[in-house]
Design an enzyme around this catalytic site. Sequence first.
Site, mmCIF file in Angstrom:
data_model
loop_
_atom_site.group_PDB
_atom_site.id
_atom_site.type_symbol
_atom_site.label_atom_id
_atom_site.label_comp_id
_atom_site.label_asym_id
_atom_site.label_seq_id
_atom_site.Cartn_x
_atom_site.Cartn_y
_atom_site.Cartn_z
ATOM 1 C CE LYS A 205 36.161 25.908 31.552
ATOM 2 N NZ LYS A 205 36.870 25.337 32.691
ATOM 3 C CD GLU A 211 28.474 38.537 37.179
ATOM 4 O OE1 GLU A 211 28.211 37.548 36.447
ATOM 5 O OE2 GLU A 211 28.765 38.423 38.384
ATOM 6 N N GLY A 265 39.190 28.663 34.725
ATOM 7 C CA GLY A 265 39.113 30.107 34.477
ATOM 8 C C GLY A 265 40.328 30.860 34.997
ATOM 9 N NE ARG A 266 40.932 28.455 40.827
ATOM 10 C CZ ARG A 266 39.820 27.741 40.728
ATOM 11 N NH1 ARG A 266 38.781 28.231 40.067
ATOM 12 N NH2 ARG A 266 39.725 26.538 41.267
ATOM 13 C CD GLU A 351 37.017 31.137 41.321
ATOM 14 O OE1 GLU A 351 36.140 31.998 41.426
ATOM 15 O OE2 GLU A 351 37.548 30.848 40.231
ATOM 16 C CG HIS A 382 52.881 55.675 52.834
ATOM 17 N ND1 HIS A 382 53.546 56.462 53.757
ATOM 18 C CD2 HIS A 382 53.803 55.265 51.942
ATOM 19 C CE1 HIS A 382 54.821 56.537 53.400
ATOM 20 N NE2 HIS A 382 55.010 55.828 52.311
ATOM 21 C CE LYS A 510 28.968 32.119 39.050
ATOM 22 N NZ LYS A 510 29.615 31.179 38.157
HETATM 23 O O1 F6P Z 1 32.102 32.882 39.263
HETATM 24 C C1 F6P Z 1 33.377 32.379 39.223
HETATM 25 C C2 F6P Z 1 33.787 31.964 37.853
HETATM 26 O O2 F6P Z 1 33.185 30.771 37.522
HETATM 27 C C3 F6P Z 1 35.303 31.870 37.754
HETATM 28 O O3 F6P Z 1 35.782 30.655 38.148
HETATM 29 C C4 F6P Z 1 35.527 32.205 36.323
HETATM 30 O O4 F6P Z 1 36.866 32.586 36.094
HETATM 31 C C5 F6P Z 1 34.544 33.322 36.127
HETATM 32 O O5 F6P Z 1 33.428 32.932 36.877
HETATM 33 C C6 F6P Z 1 34.152 33.624 34.711
HETATM 34 O O6 F6P Z 1 33.593 32.509 34.062
HETATM 35 P P1 F6P Z 1 33.406 32.502 32.507
HETATM 36 O O7 F6P Z 1 34.732 32.609 31.859
HETATM 37 O O8 F6P Z 1 32.726 31.199 32.195
HETATM 38 O O9 F6P Z 1 32.528 33.657 32.116
#
Ligand code: F6P
Length: 550
Positions: A205, A211, A265-266, A351, A382, A510
């Site tokens: 987003k 990452e 995002g979620r 979240e 299990h 972060k």
């Molecule tokens: O670190 C959490 C977060 O901000 C989530 O809410 C989001 O889904 C994810 O990181 C990824 O964010 P992006 O789509 O901006 O890379």
Amino acid sequence: MEENAREAAWAALMELAERPGAAAIRPLFAADPDRFARFSRQAGDVLLDFSKTAISDAVLKALLALAEASDVAGFRARLFAGAAVNATEGRAALHMALRAEPGDDFRAGTEDIMPEMLAVRARMEEFTRAVHEGRILTPTGQRFTDVLNIGIGGSDLGPAMVARALWTNGSPLRGHFLANVDGHAWAEMQAKLDPARTLVLVASKTFTTQETMANAALARDWLREAVGEAGAAQHMAALSTNLAATSAFGIAPERVFGFRDWVGGRFSLWSAIGLSLALTLGWDAFARLLAGARVMDQHFCDAPLPQNLPVLLALVEAWHVNGLGYPSRAVLSYDERLARLPAHLQQLEMESLGKRVAVSGAPLHRASGPVVFGEPGTNAQHSFIQLLHQGTTPVPVDFILIARPDHAYADSHRKLLANGLAQAEALLNGKDAAAVTAEMRAAGVAEAEIARFLPHRIFPGDRPNVTMLLPRLDAYTLGQLVALYEHKVAVLGALWGINPFDQWGVELGKQLAGPISAELNAGKPRQGAHDGSTAGLISRIAEIWPEGHA
Ligand code: F6P
């Protein structure tokens, strides 16, 4: 005044929760042969059975009164009207618009968002069909065989969960999901893929997530090495709201699929973030997923609160968390294809609901979101289910059962379903001392032995669980199920007075990771920058891994 009404509703609920025997479920069944019918509801393809909870008529009435007093209906109206319900970020939460159909009316504030939303969806469809029909090919004129989605959190978990649930050998393309900034994950992924046949989607987003950007840069180098710089561009697409950043990364505008900041995002798997699903499952499956979610949107929007599945699921949770003080919940899906559902729900629920202050900023004086965890059944049986049956604190369970399988092994499916039903029944009924004693006597166990083993063999029962039964698992029913959980989260936000659409709690780590990464590179902690533990660990890592620093 409103706040007083709300607190009075909470007080009335807590008064019921504090009565002796409030957590008992078995007497409710004993007293009411119709309990299953009276405490289950159907919406679309989803049957929600919440009869195996300690919710009596009086408790349900108090819970519905709480929903009234918390203005759940008003919150729902503001949500669908595109008001800035995400108050701390000043945004609407309009993921429902992503599954809307022409003629539906969604506005963010006063802006009609339908034309743009439908235009992006049309571009996604055209791109998907062009890839499948061979109108979009690799630079060497071959068909793409694999799609690699690079994203994390909501830009990974939702699509990865749905792809795991719906992909079959007959699906058009293979899908892969790279999330973690761990070179092991990237090394494993590279070993599986041929860069000359792989389409890479960078899903973010913000297009700033560390990452994702690190993995995207590695994948871009990998593609460039295999097919050259110009060729690599034809292997990539971006799914993002940040058009400046996607272009700076080298992705052509016609390969960027956008969405807006009112998609959390979620909640984003329905947006351009779902392109990996359209590509790997086919456009029609993606469209069915959206259509299924829309069924639940309409139900949530229109159904009166006592019949409303998301509302009832949220009220059950409030009863368990606040009324009975249960701090966690397990999700057991009796379908291997839903293996990633708990991971998606962990983000969606924790979240959204892991908050300690109200929208106003005032500290909460009651518990909010529980810990959510899960595994597919029967595997869970299990591993951790022991604690669910005999641990000291009850853990409410969501059982997800799929009536009809999509394989030919009816006996396996009967066993799978039987186990799900049996676990739910065992949690409810338990096994008392008399039953355990009778069983051991029948097996010829000596009285002294019986006395010794009895406490270990008793199951207390009255452990609450709900069942969601779907007739089958397909794109349409899965869309309904996921949207049900999304709306449940929104309702809990209204009940607890918190903002379920922000996530400030992810920021601090972060912020700290950047400087620590520089210190690992330097091989030593900055003087005075850290607590003794963190500083000590940085030094120790630098000693053990000297190649890790310059
Ligand atoms: O670190 C959490 C977060 O901000 C989530 O809410 C989001 O889904 C994810 O990181 C990824 O964010 P992006 O789509 O901006 O890379």
